[in-house]
Scaffold this active site. Sequence first.
Site, short mmCIF file in Angstrom:
data_model
loop_
_atom_site.label_atom_id
_atom_site.label_comp_id
_atom_site.label_asym_id
_atom_site.label_seq_id
_atom_site.Cartn_x
_atom_site.Cartn_y
_atom_site.Cartn_z
N GLU A 199 -59.04 46.74 0.88
CA GLU A 199 -57.61 46.45 0.97
C GLU A 199 -56.83 46.76 -0.30
O GLU A 199 -56.27 45.86 -0.94
CB GLU A 199 -57.40 44.97 1.36
CG GLU A 199 -57.93 44.65 2.74
CD GLU A 199 -57.60 43.22 3.20
OE1 GLU A 199 -57.12 42.42 2.39
OE2 GLU A 199 -57.83 42.93 4.38
N GLU A 410 -62.63 44.39 9.60
CA GLU A 410 -62.28 42.97 9.66
C GLU A 410 -61.33 42.75 10.83
O GLU A 410 -60.41 43.53 11.04
CB GLU A 410 -61.55 42.48 8.39
CG GLU A 410 -62.44 42.27 7.20
CD GLU A 410 -61.68 41.79 5.96
OE1 GLU A 410 -60.64 41.10 6.09
OE2 GLU A 410 -62.15 42.11 4.85
#
Length: 505
Positions: A199, A410
Amino acid sequence: MLQKIHCTELYLAVGIMFYSGVVLFSAVLVGSSGSELKLPSWFQFGAGTSAFQIEGGWNASDKSESVWDRQLHLFPATLDGNADVACDSYHLWRRDIEMAEELGLDMYRFSISWSRLLPTGFSNYISEDGKRYYSDLIDGLLEKGIEPVVTIHHFDLPQRIQDLGGWANPLIADWFSSYANVVFSLFGNRVKYWLTINEPLILCDSGYTNQTVPYLDDKDIGRFLCNKNVLIAHAKAYRIYEKEYKPIYNGKVSIVNLFVWLQPATPEDKDITDLTIQYWEGRYGHAIYSKQGGWPKELENFLLEKGRSEGYPSPRLPPFTDEEVALVKGSADFYAFNHYSTRLVRKAKPGETIGSWPILGSQELGIVLERDPSWEVGDTVWFSVYPEGLRNQLNYLKETYGDLEFLITENGFFSTDPSLDDTRTVDYTWKYLEQVALAIQDGVNVTGYIHWSLMDNFDKGYSAKFGLYSVDFNDPNRTRTPRASARYYSKVTRTHCPYPEDLEQ
Ligand SMILES: *[C@@H]1O[C@H](CO)[C@@H](O)[C@H](O)[C@H]1NC(C)=O
Ligand SMILES: *[C@@H]1O[C@H](CO)[C@@H](O)[C@H](O)[C@H]1NC(C)=O
Ligand SMILES: *[C@@H]1O[C@H](CO)[C@@H](O)[C@H](O)[C@H]1NC(C)=O
Ligand SMILES: *[C@@H]1O[C@H](CO)[C@@H](O)[C@H](O)[C@H]1NC(C)=O
């Protein structure tokens, strides 16, 4: 047992029709009702964690301080508690493997702590204990037939590297890639799925707007330096793997983008939504996955004009040289991303107060982000549930970057309910998995889904309960207990049928 047969029966029915040649009819049948969908037999299921959030052992052996350790020790009020012990996976990793096995996982995603493996931050010295810890974990997973999916960096930068400028210093590209080289050299013989940096949107855009480590506030410059340096660091690591390891081990490497799906609130908001997608995803994906490489052009121009109007003498988004464009372009073997939620985008009205979450670029772009009132929310306002967003996003990515392999690294439900009967997590998960099955039917090559998370862990404190297993953080043994979602997910991994039992009766 009856429930299991449900998905299988339909699957067979479709197969039989296929063999009798009624292909069109069977396709219509499959597409006509979501409740008949199944994930393909080759589809892989996983669950994920990250080092800082579960390991504890922050000062075990020769491990050095990470930025998270420093922040939470110096400013204990930053979040609720610290991760000195967390899930104690530094000691309880055998139990973690057992849970992965109980769930029937094909994959387990975890991350390596840079400051545990390389206590100086540099590759001049490798910790024996750090090396043994990850090596044992990998071996233990492989013994159970579980594929390790390894994140090389998941927010926990060694404090020493931070003190030297961290992600704002262009030299980090060499520091990170030589750390990655050590990781590849130690574990590349056993690990086939590599995720370089988790991320970057959060790492840079939240990290440099004082919302997460390193808690620096420099949204105009620091954030964009970090953005570029992350891409170069990732690409250098990728090129090392490509040259030195891929010919021998044939593994795959990707960065992990966080991608909140964005849709126009009204048809008039289409253009601003496209620009916002470039702002969120394009700043981290375009240079790697597009045919042209470099920054997304429209956004680059927009930010250039914006910076000029603010009196900055040079572009705030640092340009790439031609060499850098070539280095970064194509530096991934698949597209890994984390997906939780969707937003509607609309232009702000004149004088309208704009939300202050700078990560969203609201001020910069002059937009407002909303959720449709019909969407369910999780136990926090930012978490809105719109499962179709995942399918739309997968189709968008395929249209934008081509027919890549996609891995969802995720996805999970933000709950603060500590109970074991987590029906909302089950509900969220089957609805999102159903959309994955639909995206596959659309022709998007999604090869796996990694649920966040294997167990409750340190998030912003311990109130977020993402875990398939609950963890008793008051118990020195950090006892793990399966939730309803764990029983549900273990059925999914075995049958590839996304629906919970009560829906199948
Ligand atoms: C490690 O940290 C703990 C606090 O989490 C502290 O009690 C302990 O003394 C430290 N150990 C060493 C060797 O510094
Ligand atoms: C970040 O926010 C905290 C808490 O709101 C504040 O105390 C601190 O001064 C801020 N740091 C920076 C670098 O702005
Ligand atoms: C999907 O990707 C995998 C891994 O790269 C590949 O083996 C497979 O052939 C692809 N499937 C399709 C339909 O392209
Ligand atoms: C923790 O584990 C130890 C060793 O297995 C056991 O003796 C002890 O009773 C456990 N404590 C709790 C609170 O479960």
